[in-house]
Design a protein around this motif. Structure first.
Motif, PDB file in Angstrom:
ATOM      1  N   ASP A 211       0.461  -1.066   0.346  1.00 19.14           N
ATOM      2  CA  ASP A 211       0.427   0.244  -0.102  1.00 19.14           C
ATOM      3  C   ASP A 211       0.579   0.851  -0.071  1.00 19.14           C
ATOM      4  N   ALA A 212       2.207   1.028   0.556  1.00 22.04           N
ATOM      5  CA  ALA A 212       2.964   2.500   0.720  1.00 22.04           C
ATOM      6  C   ALA A 212       3.060   2.803  -0.610  1.00 22.04           C
ATOM      7  N   PHE A 213       4.037   1.557  -1.532  1.00 22.48           N
ATOM      8  CA  PHE A 213       4.651   1.778  -2.696  1.00 22.48           C
ATOM      9  C   PHE A 213       3.479   1.911  -3.563  1.00 22.48           C
ATOM     10  N   VAL A 214       2.198   1.714  -3.123  1.00 26.06           N
ATOM     11  CA  VAL A 214       1.222   2.130  -4.461  1.00 26.06           C
ATOM     12  C   VAL A 214       1.331   3.636  -4.312  1.00 26.06           C
ATOM     13  N   ARG A 215       1.286   4.360  -3.197  1.00 22.92           N
ATOM     14  CA  ARG A 215       1.199   6.268  -2.719  1.00 22.92           C
ATOM     15  C   ARG A 215       2.395   6.394  -2.970  1.00 22.92           C
ATOM     16  N   SER A 244      -4.122  -3.038  -7.524  1.00 22.47           N
ATOM     17  CA  SER A 244      -3.562  -1.773  -7.274  1.00 22.47           C
ATOM     18  C   SER A 244      -3.646  -1.050  -8.458  1.00 22.47           C
ATOM     19  N   ALA A 245      -3.211   0.130  -8.437  1.00 25.46           N
ATOM     20  CA  ALA A 245      -2.800   0.919  -9.938  1.00 25.46           C
ATOM     21  C   ALA A 245      -1.630   0.459 -10.345  1.00 25.46           C
ATOM     22  N   VAL A 246      -0.893   0.009  -9.622  1.00 18.74           N
ATOM     23  CA  VAL A 246       0.703   0.072 -10.485  1.00 18.74           C
ATOM     24  C   VAL A 246       0.944  -0.859  -9.518  1.00 18.74           C
ATOM     25  N   ALA A 247      -0.549  -2.918 -10.552  1.00 18.13           N
ATOM     26  CA  ALA A 247      -0.297  -4.275 -10.800  1.00 18.13           C
ATOM     27  C   ALA A 247       1.616  -4.508 -11.334  1.00 18.13           C
ATOM     28  N   ASP A 248       1.505  -4.123 -11.940  1.00 20.91           N
ATOM     29  CA  ASP A 248       2.372  -4.692 -13.263  1.00 20.91           C
ATOM     30  C   ASP A 248       3.893  -3.898 -12.246  1.00 20.91           C
ATOM     31  N   ARG A 315       4.514   2.622  12.243  1.00 25.65           N
ATOM     32  CA  ARG A 315       4.299   1.147  11.438  1.00 25.65           C
ATOM     33  C   ARG A 315       2.791   1.534  10.674  1.00 25.65           C
ATOM     34  N   GLU A 316       2.518   3.064   9.628  1.00 21.52           N
ATOM     35  CA  GLU A 316       1.343   3.280   8.757  1.00 21.52           C
ATOM     36  C   GLU A 316       1.828   2.572   7.468  1.00 21.52           C
ATOM     37  N   VAL A 317       0.980   3.348   6.953  1.00 23.20           N
ATOM     38  CA  VAL A 317       1.178   3.132   5.329  1.00 23.20           C
ATOM     39  C   VAL A 317       1.646   4.882   4.867  1.00 23.20           C
ATOM     40  N   GLY A 318       0.863   4.971   5.970  1.00 24.54           N
ATOM     41  CA  GLY A 318       1.582   6.400   5.248  1.00 24.54           C
ATOM     42  C   GLY A 318       2.863   7.190   5.870  1.00 24.54           C
ATOM     43  N   GLY A 323       8.418   7.795   3.903  1.00 27.12           N
ATOM     44  CA  GLY A 323      10.166   7.783   3.592  1.00 27.12           C
ATOM     45  C   GLY A 323      10.392   6.930   2.366  1.00 27.12           C
ATOM     46  N   PHE A 324       9.697   6.396   1.671  1.00 21.63           N
ATOM     47  CA  PHE A 324       9.954   5.986   0.091  1.00 21.63           C
ATOM     48  C   PHE A 324      10.135   6.987  -0.473  1.00 21.63           C
ATOM     49  N   LYS A 325       9.081   8.281  -0.309  1.00 19.68           N
ATOM     50  CA  LYS A 325       9.471   9.161  -1.489  1.00 19.68           C
ATOM     51  C   LYS A 325      10.792   9.931  -0.850  1.00 19.68           C
TER      52      LYS A 325
END
Length: 374
Positions: A211-215, A244-248, A315-318, A323-325
């Motif tokens: 979910d975090a990756f999708v964001r 998800s919108a980024v399944a590929d 430990r939350e999606v947001g 952090g990824f961003k």
């Protein structure tokens, strides 16, 4: 030890038995159940290790069913175990895990010439603080945990003077050599790679990572997520990714024996488990020189310094997505964090240091000089 193939604890022990310094000790390992996969791993990394099996049966039952069967065989297994330790002339016996502790318990109570050590590898919950565990640990001269979080959770059950910390560790030489050996071709990645490694279990948090990756994925159309591991949550996680919108851009690798080679191709490491003993995957990510985004949870973030070797976040999606961003947009920070993480592993979590701690404990227990510098 009751082994389960070649997962975290088994990987740790295989590296431990193959590492230096050897010390003035003769080492042997006893499997509670027959485990050919783990036995092969031990032979490959520690050819001189003596191996034996207490019960030739392979066990793949559910835990409660397995424990019920163990109880039925317990007197016979305990008698076999006592014969083994007497025949081996053991000076120190290190017991890993609950089932092995049940088998060893009466031998530890009555065989005082042997010094007994119990190793616990997962943070104990308050539900695991029943008086029966206090009784189980009672005959052991030392009770060790593989992180400070584990030892803190044992403090309710064991006097402080008998507690010891033996952190999980990485054999950097083995890790570096395995980085060059991919088991099979890896997917093409023309952009950043975020990698999550671990068994696919609900508490490991791969759902949060997805979910975090999708964001975060909108930041760079080339960024991909690699999920490495197998487990009972796999079908649910694949369905989540597919919806998800980024399944590929989400790839499931399944179980792999070439994790260091996968890490060598990655850009960012992530781990979102709710608790661990000490995560081998997190240490491997550090050894690979990767900047990390990890959940601030027991046994997950303990080995990191926030903002220095990793981003240890809620430990939350947001929080994971943020952090990824941040790491995706700051190459200098990624490089600095990755170098600091690798340096910290070499300094504080080397397998050589781990072996010295065990050998030092053996010296303290036996009064003999066993620790020899390599």
């Amino acid at each position: 030890m009751r082994t389960y193939g070649t997962h975290g604890g088994e990987q740790q022990l295989s590296q431990y038995f193959g590492a230096e310094p050897r010390g003035r000790v003769r080492e042997a390992f006893m499997f509670l159940y027959r485990d050919d996969e783990c036995a092969r791993l031990f032979r490959s990394r520690a050819p001189a290790l003596e191996q034996s099996t207490l019960w030739s049966l392979r066990s793949n039952l559910a835990r409660l069913a397995e424990f019920a069967r163990l109880i039925l065989k317990l007197p016979l297994l305990q008698a076999r175990f006592m014969r083994f330790v007497r025949r081996a002339g053991a000076g120190v016996c290190v017991v890993h895990g609950f089932q092995a502790a049940v088998v060893a318990w009466p031998v530890a109570v009555f065989h005082h010439k042997i010094h007994w050590v119990y190793v616990h590898r997962i943070t104990k919950s308050h539900a695991g603080s029943n008086r029966c565990f206090r009784l189980l640990y009672w005959p052991y001269h030392a009770v060790a945990g593989n992180s400070h979080a584990v030892v803190a959770s044992l403090a309710r059950l064991v006097p402080t003077r008998r507690l010891a910390v033996f952190d999980n560790a990485v054999d950097q030489r083995v890790s570096d050599s395995r980085q060059r050996r991919a088991r099979c071709p890896l997917p093409d990645a023309n952009g950043p790679v975020i990698v999550a490694v671990g068994r696919l279990l609900p508490h490991k948090g791969q759902d949060l990572v997805i979910d975090a990756f999708v964001r975060a994925a909108a930041l760079d159309p080339r960024v991909v997520l690699w999920v490495v591991g197998e487990g009972p949550a796999e079908a649910e996680l694949r369905a989540r990714a597919s919806a998800s919108a980024v399944a590929d851009r989400i790839c499931f690798f399944g179980r792999r024996s070439d994790v260091p080679a996968i890490l060598a191709r990655a850009t960012i490491f992530t781990h979102a488990s709710s608790l661990e003993g000490m995560s081998n995957a997190v240490l491997e990510g550090m050894a690979a020189g990767l900047a990390s985004v990890v959940a601030d949870a027991p046994g997950v973030s303990e080995c990191h310094h926030h903002e220095v070797t990793a981003l240890a976040v809620a430990r939350e999606v947001g929080a994971l997505a943020d952090g990824f961003k941040r790491l995706l947009t700051d190459q200098e920070l990624r490089t600095r964090m990755g170098a600091a993480a690798r340096a910290r592993v070499l300094d504080s979590y080397s397998m050589e240091a781990n072996r010295r701690k065990y050998l030092k404990l053996f010296e303290q227990l036996t009064g003999r000089t066993v620790c020899v510098e390599s």
